[in-house]
Design a protein around this motif. Sequence first.
Motif, PDB file in Angstrom:
ATOM      1  N   CYS A   3       6.243  -1.608   4.506  1.00 31.68           N
ATOM      2  CA  CYS A   3       6.685  -1.255   5.860  1.00 31.68           C
ATOM      3  C   CYS A   3       6.445   0.235   6.071  1.00 31.68           C
ATOM      4  N   ASP A   4       6.932   1.042   5.128  1.00 35.07           N
ATOM      5  CA  ASP A   4       6.799   2.493   5.235  1.00 35.07           C
ATOM      6  C   ASP A   4       7.003   3.119   3.851  1.00 35.07           C
ATOM      7  N   ARG A   5       7.008   4.438   3.823  1.00 40.34           N
ATOM      8  CA  ARG A   5       7.110   5.133   2.535  1.00 40.34           C
ATOM      9  C   ARG A   5       8.431   4.811   1.822  1.00 40.34           C
ATOM     10  N   ASN A   6       9.485   4.571   2.601  1.00 40.45           N
ATOM     11  CA  ASN A   6      10.784   4.268   1.977  1.00 40.45           C
ATOM     12  C   ASN A   6      10.716   3.015   1.119  1.00 40.45           C
ATOM     13  N   CYS A   7      10.062   1.985   1.670  1.00 37.17           N
ATOM     14  CA  CYS A   7       9.942   0.737   0.915  1.00 37.17           C
ATOM     15  C   CYS A   7       9.143   0.970  -0.366  1.00 37.17           C
ATOM     16  N   PHE A   8       8.082   1.729  -0.264  1.00 35.44           N
ATOM     17  CA  PHE A   8       7.268   2.043  -1.433  1.00 35.44           C
ATOM     18  C   PHE A   8       8.135   2.746  -2.488  1.00 35.44           C
ATOM     19  N   ARG A   9       8.921   3.731  -2.029  1.00 35.21           N
ATOM     20  CA  ARG A   9       9.768   4.487  -2.964  1.00 35.21           C
ATOM     21  C   ARG A   9      10.829   3.581  -3.597  1.00 35.21           C
ATOM     22  N   ASN A  10      11.387   2.670  -2.782  1.00 38.15           N
ATOM     23  CA  ASN A  10      12.444   1.782  -3.317  1.00 38.15           C
ATOM     24  C   ASN A  10      11.920   0.920  -4.459  1.00 38.15           C
ATOM     25  N   LEU A  11      10.723   0.359  -4.260  1.00 38.66           N
ATOM     26  CA  LEU A  11      10.176  -0.518  -5.295  1.00 38.66           C
ATOM     27  C   LEU A  11       9.840   0.289  -6.551  1.00 38.66           C
ATOM     28  N   ARG A  12       9.304   1.474  -6.301  1.00 40.33           N
ATOM     29  CA  ARG A  12       8.943   2.336  -7.421  1.00 40.33           C
ATOM     30  C   ARG A  12      10.190   2.701  -8.222  1.00 40.33           C
ATOM     31  N   ALA A  13      11.278   3.006  -7.488  1.00 45.12           N
ATOM     32  CA  ALA A  13      12.515   3.365  -8.186  1.00 45.12           C
ATOM     33  C   ALA A  13      13.060   2.155  -8.941  1.00 45.12           C
ATOM     34  N   ALA A  14      12.927   0.964  -8.335  1.00 45.31           N
ATOM     35  CA  ALA A  14      13.482  -0.238  -8.969  1.00 45.31           C
ATOM     36  C   ALA A  14      12.680  -0.670 -10.189  1.00 45.31           C
ATOM     37  N   CYS A  15      11.363  -0.521 -10.115  1.00 49.28           N
ATOM     38  CA  CYS A  15      10.524  -1.050 -11.190  1.00 49.28           C
ATOM     39  C   CYS A  15      10.249  -0.054 -12.299  1.00 49.28           C
ATOM     40  N   GLY A  16      10.466   1.203 -12.048  1.00 48.78           N
ATOM     41  CA  GLY A  16      10.203   2.188 -13.086  1.00 48.78           C
ATOM     42  C   GLY A  16       8.716   2.464 -13.206  1.00 48.78           C
ATOM     43  N   LEU A  17       8.384   3.225 -14.228  1.00 46.51           N
ATOM     44  CA  LEU A  17       7.007   3.705 -14.349  1.00 46.51           C
ATOM     45  C   LEU A  17       5.992   2.614 -14.634  1.00 46.51           C
ATOM     46  N   GLY A  18       6.374   1.631 -15.432  1.00 48.46           N
ATOM     47  CA  GLY A  18       5.411   0.658 -15.932  1.00 48.46           C
ATOM     48  C   GLY A  18       4.590   0.017 -14.846  1.00 48.46           C
ATOM     49  N   THR A  19       5.267  -0.464 -13.830  1.00 42.37           N
ATOM     50  CA  THR A  19       4.596  -1.172 -12.758  1.00 42.37           C
ATOM     51  C   THR A  19       3.512  -0.305 -12.124  1.00 42.37           C
ATOM     52  N   PHE A  20       3.811   0.973 -12.052  1.00 42.01           N
ATOM     53  CA  PHE A  20       2.908   1.834 -11.301  1.00 42.01           C
ATOM     54  C   PHE A  20       1.960   2.624 -12.180  1.00 42.01           C
ATOM     55  N   TYR A  21       2.044   2.376 -13.461  1.00 36.75           N
ATOM     56  CA  TYR A  21       1.272   3.212 -14.373  1.00 36.75           C
ATOM     57  C   TYR A  21      -0.200   3.254 -14.009  1.00 36.75           C
ATOM     58  N   ARG A  22      -0.778   2.053 -13.831  1.00 36.21           N
ATOM     59  CA  ARG A  22      -2.207   1.993 -13.598  1.00 36.21           C
ATOM     60  C   ARG A  22      -2.582   2.729 -12.308  1.00 36.21           C
ATOM     61  N   TYR A  23      -1.759   2.496 -11.290  1.00 36.01           N
ATOM     62  CA  TYR A  23      -2.074   3.111 -10.000  1.00 36.01           C
ATOM     63  C   TYR A  23      -1.913   4.630 -10.063  1.00 36.01           C
ATOM     64  N   GLU A  24      -0.852   5.049 -10.735  1.00 39.27           N
ATOM     65  CA  GLU A  24      -0.607   6.490 -10.844  1.00 39.27           C
ATOM     66  C   GLU A  24      -1.786   7.130 -11.564  1.00 39.27           C
ATOM     67  N   TYR A  59       0.393 -10.048   3.639  1.00 41.43           N
ATOM     68  CA  TYR A  59       0.828  -9.913   5.027  1.00 41.43           C
ATOM     69  C   TYR A  59       2.286  -9.500   5.122  1.00 41.43           C
ATOM     70  N   ARG A  60       2.893  -9.345   3.964  1.00 44.76           N
ATOM     71  CA  ARG A  60       4.307  -8.980   3.945  1.00 44.76           C
ATOM     72  C   ARG A  60       4.505  -7.740   3.090  1.00 44.76           C
ATOM     73  N   CYS A  61       5.578  -7.032   3.364  1.00 44.29           N
ATOM     74  CA  CYS A  61       5.851  -5.804   2.617  1.00 44.29           C
ATOM     75  C   CYS A  61       6.079  -6.144   1.143  1.00 44.29           C
ATOM     76  N   THR A  62       5.421  -5.402   0.265  1.00 51.82           N
ATOM     77  CA  THR A  62       5.520  -5.672  -1.169  1.00 51.82           C
ATOM     78  C   THR A  62       6.958  -5.517  -1.660  1.00 51.82           C
ATOM     79  N   THR A  63       7.747  -4.682  -0.988  1.00 56.59           N
ATOM     80  CA  THR A  63       9.122  -4.469  -1.432  1.00 56.59           C
ATOM     81  C   THR A  63      10.121  -5.423  -0.787  1.00 56.59           C
ATOM     82  N   CYS A  64      10.155  -5.446   0.571  1.00 53.80           N
ATOM     83  CA  CYS A  64      11.240  -6.214   1.201  1.00 53.80           C
ATOM     84  C   CYS A  64      10.757  -7.512   1.829  1.00 53.80           C
ATOM     85  N   CYS A  65       9.463  -7.804   1.750  1.00 51.09           N
ATOM     86  CA  CYS A  65       8.880  -9.034   2.282  1.00 51.09           C
ATOM     87  C   CYS A  65       8.926  -9.130   3.811  1.00 51.09           C
TER      88      CYS A  65
END
Length: 431
Positions: free
Chosen positions: A180-201, A158-164
């Motif tokens: 919240c929006d694409r910006n939040c998605f991009r921020n988390l992706r930039a902060a976590c690097g590829l690993g976090t998103f590998y499976r989804y990508e 129920y909360r934004c995965t990036t900023c809560c």
Amino acid sequence: ECITVIQRSISITSQNGCHRGHTVSDFLDHLKLKEYAERALRHEKRYLLQEDTWRDSGEQEILQTIRKGDIKVVAYPWFPEALFRRSENAIQRANNTLEALSQNKLVIKKSRLSDTLRSYGQIQHDQDAYGIFAMTDIPADTKLFLDKTILCATDGSYRCTTCCADLSLGASRFLGKLYCDRNCFRNLRAACGLGTFYRYEQDLGETVSRPEGFQSFFADHDLEETTGKEEIFLFQRALEVVYKSTQRYPGRHPLQTRMLNYLTARYHDGAGASKRFSYTEDVCLRFEFLQKLGVDIFQDELAEAWVLETLANRIQTNMRGYSGGNGDDMVAVNTMYAFFNHSCQPNVKSSDSEDEDSAICVTTTRKIERGEELYVSYLSDEDLREGHDVREEKLRPWTGGMCLCRKCSRERRRTERPVSLYNDENRCPSQ
Ligand SMILES: C[S@@+](CC[C@H](N)C(=O)[O-])C[C@H]1O[C@@H](n2cnc3c(N)ncnc32)[C@H](O)[C@@H]1O
């Protein structure tokens, strides 16, 4: 020597392709490892026997505790003193921020709990506990300040995965998670690097270059059933922040990372019990995550066990939790809010900010006099209604012993030895 033996047996096992084909060398290695384990056990036992908290325990109890995997984390003697606690500069910087945020209503000073905490060994003999004090009289229901979140983690339902931020008014879904929006998605992706998103990508069919021997954190661990998984995510975020800081300022020690250096660590081990050690969470997940960040776990100071432990400890001591009841659990660290001490009769309450992501808003619950120390409650309203013993038990992870608030002191006085600090109504000693 021990590591060489382990490495050799791992390579023999993998060459053999199975565990059944034992060789003479396997057997000798096994004996050697057993000897090391026994030696470590003897050492740990000797160490615990010297400890105050274990002095009354029998030898069998100590051995059982060690065998269960409970350990005591201590810093290596070569760690500089300055790393054990926050610098004066950090407190000064925090004070400048708080004065500005509260429009000169509040100041950070040595807490009135400090000396008693020290004399009971709930903080170290050369450590100070700080707290927040009123610089002027403050009426009831005054909004004191709004404190932005520096780290947060949520299960994302129920909360934004990036900023809560609360998503009840609208959300965007990217790769199966809500933001919240694409910006939040991009921020988390930039902060976590590829690993976090590998499976989804990979699910999306995008090409990702995967470093050799690299393991994706989320792909290899099913944390769905893990309790407190938000805390694990929060710790990872802290590691990312620290890693970025050490890349940017190569001379700076990981524990001196700005913001995180505002936070106090507990050097007591909570209720006199040592920390329950989990091989998966305390070793594997941390090391895998460091590996994902590109940290060399045998070379880099960031990966040193005491540094990781202190970092995790600072996060746990200062984080706040939020449970909306609908599964929208989150944990967050707010650096100014973290300077509040606890009272079972708090004079300040906090609420989630309605318009500022996961920021926290603090308000007085009654009239405060100049010089008074301000306290929040670390317990929920429901837990505050419990009796003294239950409250004290629930507070133990923070206090490591007694809750020194006024209400607990009073209730304890009725039953046992007094711990009273309150002859002058919460006043700061220097006022
Ligand atoms: C979130 S920090 C509070 C600020 C902290 N005193 C500092 O110097 O930054 C929580 C720590 O404060 C201390 N503390 C806060 N309230 C307390 C209480 N009522 N009784 C005992 N210790 C307390 C404990 O050492 C706890 O681990």
